[in-house]
Design an enzyme around this catalytic site. Structure first.
Site, PDB file in Angstrom:
ATOM      1  N   SER A 251     -13.869 -13.945   0.405  1.00 14.19           N
ATOM      2  CA  SER A 251     -13.424 -14.067   1.794  1.00 14.19           C
ATOM      3  C   SER A 251     -14.486 -13.663   2.802  1.00 14.19           C
ATOM      4  CB  SER A 251     -12.159 -13.229   2.019  1.00 14.19           C
ATOM      5  OG  SER A 251     -12.421 -11.856   1.845  1.00 14.19           O
TER       6      SER A 251
ATOM      7  N   LYS B 104      -5.140  -8.158   7.098  1.00 13.76           N
ATOM      8  CA  LYS B 104      -6.431  -8.232   7.769  1.00 13.76           C
ATOM      9  C   LYS B 104      -6.276  -8.291   9.286  1.00 13.76           C
ATOM     10  CE  LYS B 104      -8.788 -10.569   3.913  1.00 13.76           C
ATOM     11  NZ  LYS B 104      -9.408 -11.824   3.452  1.00 13.76           N
TER      12      LYS B 104
ATOM     13  N   GLY C  40       7.046   2.715   2.250  1.00 12.01           N
ATOM     14  CA  GLY C  40       8.488   2.847   2.036  1.00 12.01           C
ATOM     15  C   GLY C  40       9.039   2.079   0.863  1.00 12.01           C
ATOM     16  N   LYS C  41       8.212   1.797  -0.156  1.00  9.31           N
ATOM     17  CA  LYS C  41       8.694   1.025  -1.303  1.00  9.31           C
ATOM     18  C   LYS C  41       9.762   1.789  -2.087  1.00  9.31           C
ATOM     19  CE  LYS C  41       4.597   0.706  -3.096  1.00  9.31           C
ATOM     20  NZ  LYS C  41       3.867   1.476  -2.069  1.00  9.31           N
ATOM     21  N   THR C  42       9.469   3.049  -2.423  1.00  7.98           N
ATOM     22  CA  THR C  42      10.411   3.842  -3.216  1.00  7.98           C
ATOM     23  C   THR C  42      11.675   4.153  -2.430  1.00  7.98           C
ATOM     24  OG1 THR C  42       8.508   4.851  -4.356  1.00  7.98           O
ATOM     25  CG2 THR C  42      10.638   5.934  -4.596  1.00  7.98           C
TER      26      THR C  42
ATOM     27  N   PRO D  84       0.827  -1.217   0.000  1.00  6.65           N
ATOM     28  CA  PRO D  84       0.000   0.000   0.000  1.00  6.65           C
ATOM     29  C   PRO D  84       0.852   1.255   0.000  1.00  6.65           C
ATOM     30  CG  PRO D  84      -0.014  -1.042   2.159  1.00  6.65           C
ATOM     31  CD  PRO D  84       0.696  -1.989   1.253  1.00  6.65           C
ATOM     32  N   PRO D  85       0.262   2.412  -0.302  1.00  8.33           N
ATOM     33  CA  PRO D  85       1.038   3.662  -0.326  1.00  8.33           C
ATOM     34  C   PRO D  85       1.598   4.000   1.055  1.00  8.33           C
ATOM     35  CG  PRO D  85      -1.091   3.940  -1.409  1.00  8.33           C
ATOM     36  CD  PRO D  85      -1.141   2.619  -0.727  1.00  8.33           C
ATOM     37  N   GLY D  86       2.801   4.577   1.045  1.00  7.89           N
ATOM     38  CA  GLY D  86       3.369   5.112   2.279  1.00  7.89           C
ATOM     39  C   GLY D  86       4.114   4.127   3.139  1.00  7.89           C
TER      40      GLY D  86
END
Length: 798
Positions: free
Chosen positions: A676, A719, A359-361, A355-357
């Site tokens: 699910s 989850k 720390g992938k980049t 998800p965004p934020g």
């Protein structure tokens, strides 16, 4: 549009004719004309322009004026330096004088409108318009000076009446012809007559242009430029400055130093020969220079210093820049270990998914720092043209290389770390599919001969470390996904966010806002309040924005009370942010039959959702609302069938044939789908029918089959973290998902009780405390199935 009523002051025109739709500047100097302009201001700026029959004589009476003119509006008036006015008028209506007002000191007239007579069909009108437009542009080309803007205006006029008026007003025609054109109301006759006049004008202007050209200097512009260039070259040689021949030698020296492969060297020499034989004024000259400049700027054989990868230093950098993410760091260090052992550095290409934020980049940036390589980020979000990746062919004006080689030029090293950011946001258009172009970039077996259309020769990308980032795998083509190794980055736990905020975000934001570490103190309880009640995200990007807001509050408070440490506690948090935005605790909610807490996975992390069921008199129908997808609707049908089979054990008096069931998932604006929620839908129906409430701190996830099996689902870590964040202390899931708990942080796992089930009877027992262990399918039909289905013996058997 109807013309105004009443009389209008008359402005005699001496050497021009005004047309409807045309704006013209006029100098007014005669006494009667000045008074007419003054009177027009009392008439809402309306004034009637009539051309004089004889421009060389003064107007003594109305017989000296034409009876057909143009009703105009005075748009601006400026006093002249001597006497009179400079005015700007715009024509609106072609009119005919019906009578003149008697006993007036100036000419005042009553008029009637003369409208155009449209005597042509659409096709004829289009043909006349095209002819008039064409000859008008031909005449404009013969006019000295720059007439491009006027030609553009002619191109956009679609009204043949307006174009004929514009052409007649601006063409150098005799006054009697201009007046004749004004008096013609027939569109066809006026246009045909104007075409004839413009054609005569064009031929006349051609003769004038030929005469003017013959009188000019026979030495043409090209000859003069050639002589000047030769003189300039001689002057440069005397001064020792570079000439074109020196420029070619400079390029040749740079190319020799690059140690190019034979194919690239052949292309470079071809371009040099073209450059040497081209004039500097040739359009191709600058294109060749731009291509050569790009070729010599690429790092063909230039790499970073060949130093060993220090795994301990790399681990230190990763821990310093990122908290948590232990599994991801371990995988990265394994990848670096392979790079250290395998000297050719070709290997898997990593895809950070999360998800965004989270720390992938920034992880890619840390990897580059850890191994001592240059870092380049290539933003792929919204890229929809293949040429963005492969570049444009040099035959196009303004051609540019693709983003890959452009980034390589900036890096100045052929073994840099490239982060392909938001690779899942690539889209296709008529310009091609950029994801297809990425196949060659990310394939270790092909990218050593990557072909960029602009460069037009293969370039070796195999030394580059590629790291891609994405929020979702759904939009990534399978062929592209097959070339990358996926590493999942799930959301942070509350404890991890607290540590990140204290150790990283807070000191960083204090420094960015010009505040010292001693300027403010923030308590752990205040940080927890921000994390749990003012942000709702898997990453820490929104948390960082909240830290910025707190720093702005600190900056203002420190200016008011200097030399005082600003303390941020719970009271200050509420003062800064206002009332709570999110409430994660679910314990305060009423326990209502039919309401069950489920767990969901989203591209931005996990989340909880509530499934609500209600009964209404009806015919046994089931109503589903909340923007449910097909898979979730099918899960609801399966849940209803399974509960219907067990209704005798849940509520013997309940009759499905007389009751409608309504199932709703709140947040109706958000689409929902997936299998699910099967156990949650089933438990909601069981709770509703048995009138047994479910503990709101209990959540569940799992797919159900028609045989009553509880099947495993994905996204367990996200989850469970979302459930912990929301105050859930018990979770029901499939027995086959038990293996996924090892990925969940210990501080989360220890605070939640997990119940693993294989059958829906176990789900109902755990959630509703209803024992279905003695229930079996035979109860549906009595002790002898033959009552419904006949004998069990197959034909031909005993």
């Amino acid at each position: 549009m109807m013309i105004p009523t009443g009389s209008f002051p008359v402005l005699p025109l001496k050497n021009t004719v005004l047309y409807p739709g045309v704006t013209q500047a006029l100098r007014v100097g005669r006494d009667k004309s000045i008074r007419a302009v003054d009177l027009s201001q009392e008439k809402n700026n309306w004034i009637l322009t009539l051309a004089q029959k004889n421009p060389d004589r003064n107007v003594e009476n109305v017989d000296d004026l034409h009876e057909i003119g143009t009703l105009c509006k005075v748009e601006s008036i400026k006093s002249a330096s001597e006497s009179g006015y400079f005015i700007v008028v715009r024509g609106y209506y072609r009119v005919k004088v019906s009578s003149f007002k008697p006993e007036s000191s100036i000419f005042e007239a009553y008029v009637e409108q003369l409208e155009d007579v449209i005597d042509v069909d659409k096709s004829t009108e289009a043909a006349l318009l095209a002819s008039l437009r064409g000859i008008s542009k031909e005449v404009l080309k013969l006019v000295p000076g720059n007439t491009e803007s006027v030609q553009e205006m002619v191109d956009v006029i679609e009204d043949i009446s307006l174009l004929s008026h514009m052409a007649a007003a601006n063409a150098d025609l005799a006054l009697n012809e201009k007046q004749h054109l004004l008096e013609m109301t027939s569109i066809k006759n006026r246009t045909m007559h104007l075409l004839s006049l413009l054609n005569d004008l064009k031929e006349s202007m051609k003769i004038q242009v030929d005469i003017r050209n013959k009188l000019t200097n026979k030495l043409g512009q090209n000859q003069r430029e050639h002589i000047l260039r030769e003189q300039m070259r001689t002057i440069k040689e005397e001064l020792g400055e570079k000439t074109e021949s020196n420029l070619v030698e400079t390029y040749r020296t740079k190319i020799d130093a690059l140690n190019l492969n034979p194919e690239a060297l052949e292309l470079a020499n071809q371009q040099l020969n073209k450059l040497e034989n081209s004039s500097s004024q040739s359009p191709e000259y600058q294109m060749i220079r731009s291509h050569l400049d790009f070729m010599v700027a690429l790092p063909w054989n230039k790499s970073s210093e060949n130093k060993e990868i220090d795994l301990e230093f790399a681990e230190q950098i990763l821990n310093q820049d990122h908290f948590g993410l232990d599994k991801i760091k371990k995988r990265i260090l394994q990848h670096l270990a392979v790079m250290k052992i395998k000297k050719d550095k070709k290997g898997s290409i990593l895809l950070f998914l999360g998800p965004p934020g989270v720390g992938k980049t920034s992880l890619g940036q840390s990897i580059a720092k850890a191994i001592g390589k240059k870092y380049q980020r290539i933003a792929l979000g919204g890229v929809r043209d293949e040429s963005e990746i492969r570049g444009h062919r040099r035959t196009y004006i303004g051609a540019l290389p693709g983003r890959i080689l452009s980034a390589l030029k900036k890096a100045e090293q052929n073994d840099a770390v490239f982060v392909l950011d938001e690779i899942d946001k690539l889209s296709r258009s008529y310009g091609g599919d950029p994801s297809a172009a990425m196949l060659e970039v990310l394939d270790p077996e092909q990218n050593h001969t990557f072909s960029d259309h602009y460069l037009d020769t293969p370039f070796d990308l195999s030394n580059i470390t590629f790291i891609a980032t994405a929020n979702s795998l759904e939009t990534i083509p399978l062929a592209l996904l097959d070339r990358m190794e996926v590493i999942d980055l799930s959301g942070y736990t509350t404890a991890e966010k607290l540590h990140i905020a204290k150790s990283h975000l807070w000191p960083k934001q204090l420094a960015e806002h010009g505040l010292g570490k001693e300027a403010a103190e923030i308590t752990d309880s205040a940080l927890m309040k921000v994390i749990s009640h003012y942000t709702r995200e898997a990453g820490v990007r929104d948390l960082q924005r909240k830290m910025q807001e707190i720093c702005r509050y600190v900056a203002q408070a420190s200016l008011k009370n200097k030399d005082v440490i600003v303390k941020i506690d719970l009271a200050q948090i509420e003062e800064i942010f206002g009332s709570e935005r999110y409430t994660y605790e679910v314990t305060d909610q009423l326990s209502t039959p039919g309401v069950v807490t489920g767990l969901a996975w989203t591209p931005v992390g996990g989340d909880i959702l509530f499934i609500e069921s209600a009964l209404a008199p009806g015919k046994g129908d089931m109503i589903l609302t909340g923007q449910l997808g097909d898979v979730m609707k099918e899960s609801a049908q399966i849940a209803k069938s399974l509960i219907k089979a067990r209704v005798a054990a849940l509520n013997p008096t309940f009759d499905f044939n007389k009751i409608d069931v309504h199932i709703h998932l709140p947040a109706g604006a958000i689409p929902k789908d997936g299998p699910s929620a099967g156990v949650t839908l089933l438990t909601s129906l069981a709770s509703l029918i048995s009138r047994t409430p479910v503990n709101p701190r209990l959540a569940m996830t799992g797919e159900i089959s028609l045989r009553g099996k509880v099947l495993p689902v994905g996204g367990i870590k996200e989850k469970v973290i979302a459930a912990h964040r929301s105050g859930v202390n018990k979770i029901i899931m499939s027995k086959r998902n038990e293996k996924d708990l090892k990925d969940i942080p210990e501080d989360v796992r220890s605070q939640i009780e997990f119940t693993f089930v294989e059958h829906i009877n176990e789900v109902i027992s755990a959630a509703l405390n209803i024992d279905l262990s003695n229930w079996n399918e035979d109860l549906l039909y009595g002790q002898n199935n033959s009552d419904l289905f006949g004998t069990k013996t197959l034909p031909g058997h005993t």
